[in-house]
Design an enzyme around this catalytic site. Structure first.
Site, PDB file in Angstrom:
ATOM      1  N   ASP A   1      18.736 -17.504  32.396  1.00 30.19           N
ATOM      2  CA  ASP A   1      20.203 -17.572  32.354  1.00 30.19           C
ATOM      3  C   ASP A   1      20.757 -17.027  31.042  1.00 30.19           C
ATOM      4  O   ASP A   1      21.734 -16.266  31.027  1.00 30.19           O
ATOM      5  CB  ASP A   1      20.669 -19.031  32.510  1.00 30.19           C
ATOM      6  CG  ASP A   1      20.090 -19.687  33.745  1.00 30.19           C
ATOM      7  OD1 ASP A   1      19.465 -18.978  34.560  1.00 30.19           O
ATOM      8  OD2 ASP A   1      20.260 -20.917  33.887  1.00 30.19           O
TER       9      ASP A   1
ATOM     10  N   GLU B   1      19.820 -25.706  25.149  1.00 24.78           N
ATOM     11  CA  GLU B   1      19.856 -26.295  26.495  1.00 24.78           C
ATOM     12  C   GLU B   1      18.682 -27.258  26.708  1.00 24.78           C
ATOM     13  O   GLU B   1      18.850 -28.351  27.234  1.00 24.78           O
ATOM     14  CB  GLU B   1      19.855 -25.185  27.566  1.00 24.78           C
ATOM     15  CG  GLU B   1      19.884 -25.730  28.981  1.00 24.78           C
ATOM     16  CD  GLU B   1      20.703 -24.899  29.961  1.00 24.78           C
ATOM     17  OE1 GLU B   1      21.455 -24.012  29.541  1.00 24.78           O
ATOM     18  OE2 GLU B   1      20.596 -25.177  31.167  1.00 24.78           O
TER      19      GLU B   1
ATOM     20  N   SER C   1      27.012 -21.709  34.497  1.00 20.85           N
ATOM     21  CA  SER C   1      28.116 -22.001  33.574  1.00 20.85           C
ATOM     22  C   SER C   1      27.549 -22.518  32.255  1.00 20.85           C
ATOM     23  O   SER C   1      28.154 -22.329  31.198  1.00 20.85           O
ATOM     24  CB  SER C   1      29.069 -23.026  34.185  1.00 20.85           C
ATOM     25  OG  SER C   1      28.462 -24.287  34.315  1.00 20.85           O
ATOM     26  N   SER C   2      26.372 -23.140  32.299  1.00 22.25           N
ATOM     27  CA  SER C   2      25.802 -23.690  31.057  1.00 22.25           C
ATOM     28  C   SER C   2      25.414 -22.572  30.092  1.00 22.25           C
ATOM     29  O   SER C   2      25.759 -22.618  28.913  1.00 22.25           O
ATOM     30  CB  SER C   2      24.605 -24.605  31.364  1.00 22.25           C
ATOM     31  OG  SER C   2      23.601 -23.915  32.067  1.00 22.25           O
TER      32      SER C   2
ATOM     33  N   THR D   1      10.630 -18.573  38.604  1.00 18.66           N
ATOM     34  CA  THR D   1       9.537 -17.795  38.019  1.00 18.66           C
ATOM     35  C   THR D   1       9.641 -17.761  36.499  1.00 18.66           C
ATOM     36  O   THR D   1       8.661 -17.508  35.823  1.00 18.66           O
ATOM     37  CB  THR D   1       9.573 -16.338  38.524  1.00 18.66           C
ATOM     38  OG1 THR D   1      10.873 -15.819  38.277  1.00 18.66           O
ATOM     39  CG2 THR D   1       9.272 -16.246  40.004  1.00 18.66           C
TER      40      THR D   1
ATOM     41  N   GLY E   1      25.006 -23.189  40.249  1.00 18.83           N
ATOM     42  CA  GLY E   1      23.818 -22.338  40.181  1.00 18.83           C
ATOM     43  C   GLY E   1      24.161 -20.955  39.653  1.00 18.83           C
ATOM     44  O   GLY E   1      23.362 -20.026  39.756  1.00 18.83           O
ATOM     45  N   LEU E   2      25.365 -20.792  39.088  1.00 17.65           N
ATOM     46  CA  LEU E   2      25.780 -19.491  38.563  1.00 17.65           C
ATOM     47  C   LEU E   2      25.811 -19.512  37.039  1.00 17.65           C
ATOM     48  O   LEU E   2      26.355 -18.633  36.398  1.00 17.65           O
ATOM     49  CB  LEU E   2      27.140 -19.108  39.153  1.00 17.65           C
ATOM     50  CG  LEU E   2      27.134 -19.049  40.690  1.00 17.65           C
ATOM     51  CD1 LEU E   2      28.533 -18.763  41.230  1.00 17.65           C
ATOM     52  CD2 LEU E   2      26.151 -17.999  41.199  1.00 17.65           C
TER      53      LEU E   2
HETATM   54  P1  ADP Z   1      25.281 -24.364  36.065  1.00 18.13           P
HETATM   55  O1  ADP Z   1      24.729 -23.798  34.802  1.00 18.13           O
HETATM   56  O2  ADP Z   1      24.547 -23.891  37.279  1.00 18.13           O
HETATM   57  O3  ADP Z   1      26.736 -24.172  36.226  1.00 18.13           O
HETATM   58  P2  ADP Z   1      24.426 -26.777  34.824  1.00 18.13           P
HETATM   59  O4  ADP Z   1      24.266 -28.170  35.312  1.00 18.13           O
HETATM   60  O5  ADP Z   1      23.263 -26.093  34.224  1.00 18.13           O
HETATM   61  O6  ADP Z   1      25.033 -25.926  36.016  1.00 18.13           O
HETATM   62  O7  ADP Z   1      25.565 -26.739  33.733  1.00 18.13           O
HETATM   63  C1  ADP Z   1      26.792 -27.369  33.971  1.00 18.13           C
HETATM   64  C2  ADP Z   1      27.159 -28.179  32.752  1.00 18.13           C
HETATM   65  O8  ADP Z   1      27.405 -27.306  31.625  1.00 18.13           O
HETATM   66  C3  ADP Z   1      28.425 -28.957  32.922  1.00 18.13           C
HETATM   67  O9  ADP Z   1      28.180 -30.213  33.517  1.00 18.13           O
HETATM   68  C4  ADP Z   1      28.910 -29.102  31.476  1.00 18.13           C
HETATM   69  O10 ADP Z   1      28.211 -30.147  30.825  1.00 18.13           O
HETATM   70  C5  ADP Z   1      28.471 -27.782  30.854  1.00 18.13           C
HETATM   71  N1  ADP Z   1      29.551 -26.791  30.926  1.00 18.13           N
HETATM   72  C6  ADP Z   1      29.520 -25.614  31.575  1.00 18.13           C
HETATM   73  N2  ADP Z   1      30.700 -24.947  31.455  1.00 18.13           N
HETATM   74  C7  ADP Z   1      31.498 -25.721  30.713  1.00 18.13           C
HETATM   75  C8  ADP Z   1      32.859 -25.618  30.253  1.00 18.13           C
HETATM   76  N3  ADP Z   1      33.633 -24.591  30.557  1.00 18.13           N
HETATM   77  N4  ADP Z   1      33.337 -26.649  29.502  1.00 18.13           N
HETATM   78  C9  ADP Z   1      32.589 -27.716  29.194  1.00 18.13           C
HETATM   79  N5  ADP Z   1      31.321 -27.868  29.612  1.00 18.13           N
HETATM   80  C10 ADP Z   1      30.769 -26.904  30.370  1.00 18.13           C
HETATM   81 MG    MG Z   2      22.779 -24.103  34.049  1.00 20.95          MG
END
Ligand code: ADP
Ligand code: MG
Length: 407
Positions: free
Chosen positions: A197, A185, A145-146, A53, A142-143
């Site tokens: 996010d 991003e 990390s980005s 959304t 999906g949590l």
């Molecule tokens: P999500 O946000 O759901 O975890 P994404 O595909 O949006 O998945 O983001 C994951 C990407 O973000 C990883 O492939 C990497 O490029 C980057 N990333 C996330 N956390 C880290 C980290 N701790 N160190 C380096 N890169 C990271």
């Molecule tokens: Mg992400």
């Protein structure tokens, strides 16, 4: 966790002290020339309801997770950026900030230097830096990390370059930082995600869910303390990898934009407040796929409103059916679920969950289940067993509570 649950993999969050210590040690070991200026961290997030959304100007309702990304960062006097991450085995990366532009940075470094780039684009005086990253937010689950990475870098740069945005007493500075993280991003890392996010990671409040209105970026903090109601939120990372995910996300977004153009509205949010109702819009669309996409978005925004109303009236244990309806809509109308996500939902419901749904973009990633606090282990075991009998790799589990934003 109970003794019988030992075979179920739990993803525990680090304490803030542990995270800071780890990332400081990484910084000093890799750069070898003294300590960082400081350490900062930012949480991953899980969305309770309101999926796909955000880029439609709609509503979503994430919480900040106990799982955080930690950075140790030191300001430099030149324009150079040196970066290292415990999660990326490729070693140290180095680049010039002046060379950063859309399409020039590949891989994880884009999420980091993209933030500095977006700050500069906004006219802020940001220069080079050394940064080490370590995280207990599961990757690509999906949590978010980005966004945790972007937000931790954003508050670190805010501090070392004295931008004064993260510490502002009102939310305006953090809202600006979130917008810069979105640009990082979208434009530098090249992922066309909406703004949920970054808002969750930078603007959430402990003990609350964040009701984010993506039309104008405004928010409301909604009390969310499940333990007071004898409940818990179980998050299941399916660890499923589906290669198509990226293209599918962009395709859904494009489909919504095309439908909005056909309907003559700026965003699909407008359909939710149109006195003629959703049927008017669905009748006007001649593309059957667009009809289903729009139906998901419009009904999902409605579900967020109902979910919040239930939370605010203290009827937390009544939100389950909304979660299930959200999942069905994402599976059937939006077509972003997958076998593993459906399996979490069916296994959790059979084991007594009050409601369950996929969360995040879909095609793998995570699902959530609202469960009685004393049945967390039982539901996790049931999901684990369902995956084993289906011949699937075991998912990973965590219990989510609403935590503090980036700092
Ligand atoms: P999500 O946000 O759901 O975890 P994404 O595909 O949006 O998945 O983001 C994951 C990407 O973000 C990883 O492939 C990497 O490029 C980057 N990333 C996330 N956390 C880290 C980290 N701790 N160190 C380096 N890169 C990271
Ligand atoms: Mg992400």
């Amino acid at each position: 966790m109970s003794a019988e649950a030992t075979s179920v993999p739990w993803l525990d969050a680090w304490t803030p002290e542990e995270g800071a210590e780890r990332v400081r040690a990484l910084f000093e070991a890799r750069f070898g020339d003294g300590p960082p200026d400081g350490t900062w961290s930012a949480p991953g997030r899980v969305n309770l309801i309101g999926e796909h959304t955000d880029y439609n100007g709609g509503l979503c309702l994430p919480i900040a997770l106990p799982h955080r990304t930690y950075v140790a960062l030191r300001r430099r006097d030149d324009d150079r950026v040196r970066l290292v991450s415990a999660q990326e085995r490729t070693g140290q990366r180095e680049l010039e900030l002046a060379d950063v532009a859309p399409g020039t940075v590949d891989g994880w470094a884009g999420y980091v230097v993209g933030v500095a780039w977006a700050m500069r684009e906004a006219g802020l005086a940001v220069g080079g830096f050394d940064v080490a990253v370590d995280s207990c937010v599961p990757y690509g689950a999906g949590l978010s990390s980005s966004a945790a990475l972007e937000a931790s870098v954003a508050v670190a740069l805010d501090a070392v370059f004295g931008l004064g945005l993260a510490g502002a007493t009102d939310d305006a500075g953090r809202s600006r930082l979130a917008a810069m993280c979105v640009r990082a991003e979208n434009e530098i890392a090249g992922a066309p995600t909406g703004g949920m996010d970054q808002a969750a990671s930078l603007r959430a409040r402990a003990g609350h869910a964040l009701l984010l209105d993506c039309l104008d970026g405004s928010l409301r903090h909604v009390p969310f303390d499940l333990s007071a109601h004898g409940l818990a939120l179980l998050v299941v990372d399916t660890r499923a990898e589906h290669q198509l995910a990226d293209g599918q996300y962009a395709a859904r977004r494009a489909s919504c934009e095309a439908a909005a153009a056909r309907l003559g509205v700026a965003t699909l949010r407008e359909i939710t407040v149109d006195p003629r109702g959703m049927e008017w819009a669905l009748d006007k669309l001649d593309d059957e796929v667009q009809v289903r996409r729009v139906r998901h978005v419009v009904t999902e925004i409605d579900r967020v409103t109902w979910f919040v109303a239930l939370l605010e009236s203290g009827a937390v244990d009544a939100v389950g059916p909304l979660m299930n309806a959200s999942h069905a809509s994402l599976r059937d109308d939006y077509e972003v679920s997958c076998l593993e996500l459906d399996l979490v939902v069916s296994a959790a419901m059979s084991a007594g969950a009050l409601g369950a749904r996929m969360t995040g973009g879909g095609f793998g990633g995570s699902a959530i289940a609202l469960v009685r606090a004393d049945s967390v282990d039982e539901v996790a075991r049931a999901v684990h067993a369902a995956f084993t009998s289906a011949g699937l790799r075991s998912p990973a589990f965590l219990v989510a509570t609403a935590q503090t934003p980036a700092a």
